[in-house]
Design a protein around this motif. Structure first.
Motif, PDB file in Angstrom:
ATOM      1  N   ALA A   9       4.627   0.993  -4.100  1.00 46.36           N
ATOM      2  CA  ALA A   9       5.334   0.118  -3.158  1.00 46.36           C
ATOM      3  C   ALA A   9       6.803   0.510  -3.050  1.00 46.36           C
ATOM      4  N   ARG A  10       7.439   0.830  -4.166  1.00 47.68           N
ATOM      5  CA  ARG A  10       8.857   1.227  -4.139  1.00 47.68           C
ATOM      6  C   ARG A  10       9.095   2.405  -3.188  1.00 47.68           C
ATOM      7  N   ALA A  11       8.165   3.342  -3.156  1.00 50.39           N
ATOM      8  CA  ALA A  11       8.320   4.523  -2.308  1.00 50.39           C
ATOM      9  C   ALA A  11       8.377   4.171  -0.820  1.00 50.39           C
ATOM     10  N   SER A  12       7.943   2.959  -0.464  1.00 51.77           N
ATOM     11  CA  SER A  12       7.950   2.543   0.949  1.00 51.77           C
ATOM     12  C   SER A  12       9.090   1.575   1.268  1.00 51.77           C
ATOM     13  N   THR A  13      10.063   1.445   0.385  1.00 47.60           N
ATOM     14  CA  THR A  13      11.153   0.491   0.597  1.00 47.60           C
ATOM     15  C   THR A  13      11.970   0.884   1.824  1.00 47.60           C
ATOM     16  N   LEU A  14      12.016  -0.042   2.773  1.00 49.52           N
ATOM     17  CA  LEU A  14      12.795   0.167   3.998  1.00 49.52           C
ATOM     18  C   LEU A  14      13.936  -0.822   4.079  1.00 49.52           C
ATOM     19  N   ARG A  15      15.094  -0.323   4.451  1.00 54.12           N
ATOM     20  CA  ARG A  15      16.248  -1.148   4.724  1.00 54.12           C
ATOM     21  C   ARG A  15      16.215  -1.463   6.223  1.00 54.12           C
ATOM     22  N   LEU A  16      16.396  -2.727   6.569  1.00 54.46           N
ATOM     23  CA  LEU A  16      16.424  -3.147   7.963  1.00 54.46           C
ATOM     24  C   LEU A  16      17.877  -3.203   8.420  1.00 54.46           C
ATOM     25  N   GLU A  17      18.189  -2.444   9.458  1.00 53.63           N
ATOM     26  CA  GLU A  17      19.552  -2.438   9.990  1.00 53.63           C
ATOM     27  C   GLU A  17      19.524  -2.879  11.450  1.00 53.63           C
ATOM     28  N   PRO A  18      20.408  -3.802  11.828  1.00 53.45           N
ATOM     29  CA  PRO A  18      20.422  -4.266  13.222  1.00 53.45           C
ATOM     30  C   PRO A  18      20.857  -3.142  14.157  1.00 53.45           C
ATOM     31  N   PRO A  47      16.383   5.780  -3.721  1.00 56.26           N
ATOM     32  CA  PRO A  47      15.825   5.323  -5.004  1.00 56.26           C
ATOM     33  C   PRO A  47      16.807   4.518  -5.860  1.00 56.26           C
ATOM     34  N   HIS A  48      18.107   4.788  -5.735  1.00 55.79           N
ATOM     35  CA  HIS A  48      19.065   4.004  -6.533  1.00 55.79           C
ATOM     36  C   HIS A  48      19.137   2.543  -6.086  1.00 55.79           C
ATOM     37  N   GLU A  49      18.574   2.214  -4.918  1.00 56.01           N
ATOM     38  CA  GLU A  49      18.539   0.834  -4.436  1.00 56.01           C
ATOM     39  C   GLU A  49      17.333   0.061  -4.979  1.00 56.01           C
ATOM     40  N   TYR A  50      16.333   0.760  -5.502  1.00 55.58           N
ATOM     41  CA  TYR A  50      15.078   0.118  -5.886  1.00 55.58           C
ATOM     42  C   TYR A  50      15.238  -0.987  -6.916  1.00 55.58           C
ATOM     43  N   VAL A 101       3.476 -10.893  -6.732  1.00 53.40           N
ATOM     44  CA  VAL A 101       4.755 -10.190  -6.664  1.00 53.40           C
ATOM     45  C   VAL A 101       4.701  -8.831  -7.360  1.00 53.40           C
ATOM     46  N   GLU A 102       3.900  -8.707  -8.393  1.00 54.98           N
ATOM     47  CA  GLU A 102       3.802  -7.430  -9.108  1.00 54.98           C
ATOM     48  C   GLU A 102       3.335  -6.288  -8.206  1.00 54.98           C
ATOM     49  N   HIS A 103       2.620  -6.621  -7.142  1.00 56.74           N
ATOM     50  CA  HIS A 103       2.123  -5.588  -6.225  1.00 56.74           C
ATOM     51  C   HIS A 103       3.241  -4.919  -5.420  1.00 56.74           C
ATOM     52  N   VAL A 104       4.373  -5.606  -5.248  1.00 61.84           N
ATOM     53  CA  VAL A 104       5.494  -4.984  -4.534  1.00 61.84           C
ATOM     54  C   VAL A 104       6.497  -4.348  -5.489  1.00 61.84           C
ATOM     55  N   LEU A 105       6.146  -4.330  -6.776  1.00 61.96           N
ATOM     56  CA  LEU A 105       7.031  -3.749  -7.789  1.00 61.96           C
ATOM     57  C   LEU A 105       6.459  -2.470  -8.402  1.00 61.96           C
ATOM     58  N   THR A 106       5.410  -1.946  -7.805  1.00 60.88           N
ATOM     59  CA  THR A 106       4.811  -0.704  -8.298  1.00 60.88           C
ATOM     60  C   THR A 106       5.569   0.503  -7.759  1.00 60.88           C
ATOM     61  N   ASP A 107       5.378   1.654  -8.377  1.00 63.83           N
ATOM     62  CA  ASP A 107       5.994   2.877  -7.872  1.00 63.83           C
ATOM     63  C   ASP A 107       5.515   3.174  -6.450  1.00 63.83           C
ATOM     64  N   LYS A 161       0.810  -1.218   0.000  1.00 66.44           N
ATOM     65  CA  LYS A 161       0.000   0.000   0.000  1.00 66.44           C
ATOM     66  C   LYS A 161       0.844   1.269   0.000  1.00 66.44           C
ATOM     67  N   GLY A 162       2.148   1.111  -0.133  1.00 66.88           N
ATOM     68  CA  GLY A 162       3.031   2.261  -0.172  1.00 66.88           C
ATOM     69  C   GLY A 162       3.128   2.960   1.166  1.00 66.88           C
ATOM     70  N   VAL A 163       3.441   4.235   1.137  1.00 62.54           N
ATOM     71  CA  VAL A 163       3.651   4.996   2.372  1.00 62.54           C
ATOM     72  C   VAL A 163       2.357   5.213   3.157  1.00 62.54           C
ATOM     73  N   ASP A 164       1.212   4.905   2.561  1.00 61.13           N
ATOM     74  CA  ASP A 164      -0.061   5.009   3.273  1.00 61.13           C
ATOM     75  C   ASP A 164      -0.428   3.725   4.003  1.00 61.13           C
ATOM     76  N   GLY A 165       0.353   2.666   3.816  1.00 57.00           N
ATOM     77  CA  GLY A 165       0.079   1.400   4.495  1.00 57.00           C
ATOM     78  C   GLY A 165       0.206   1.556   6.003  1.00 57.00           C
ATOM     79  N   PRO A 166      -0.727   0.982   6.761  1.00 54.86           N
ATOM     80  CA  PRO A 166      -0.710   1.148   8.222  1.00 54.86           C
ATOM     81  C   PRO A 166       0.590   0.708   8.884  1.00 54.86           C
ATOM     82  N   TRP A 167       1.128  -0.450   8.520  1.00 55.84           N
ATOM     83  CA  TRP A 167       2.349  -0.887   9.197  1.00 55.84           C
ATOM     84  C   TRP A 167       3.520   0.029   8.833  1.00 55.84           C
TER      85      TRP A 167
END
Length: 123
Positions: free
Chosen positions: A113-122, A84-87, A105-111, A50-56
């Protein structure tokens, strides 16, 4: 940026799903949300369909930290917005890992969804 140890990186990256709990403003954890996780190089990523509007996703913006569990690993993490260069690399990782779910899978490849890409760092 803190890096994952090799064992945790491999275990989480290979897991089919990840449970994510983001921290509220008061430091308590929200209920876990199950999602896909991918590894691209030595980094781990998640996205909101749901991109940046997704509740989680919105929940991760309170304190930018939380906890994840996948592949037998439970870790406290910091949520960093991916550049964005990581997308493209993340897109490729989603296609490779979850491509058998063609219609999903196509649902996580939309613009969106891409805008909500988070990198997880310990942490």
């Amino acid at each position: 940026m803190t890096t994952w140890n090799g064992s945790d990186l491999a275990s989480i990256g290979a897991a089919e799903e990840l449970d994510l709990e983001s921290e509220r403003g008061d430091g308590s954890l929200r209920a876990p949300v199950t999602m896909w996780v991918v590894r691209a190089g030595d980094r781990l990523y998640v996205r909101s369909v749901k991109g940046v509007d997704g509740p989680w996703y919105r929940g991760t913006r309170s304190r930018h930290q939380g906890r994840v569990e996948a592949g037998g690993v439970r870790a406290d993490v910091t949520f960093r917005h991916a550049d964005p260069h990581e997308y493209a690399e993340v897109d490729a990782a989603y296609r490779k890992k979850y491509g058998r779910y063609t219609s999903i899978v196509e649902h996580v490849l939309t613009d969106q969804a891409r805008a909500s890409t988070l990198r997880l760092e310990p942490r």
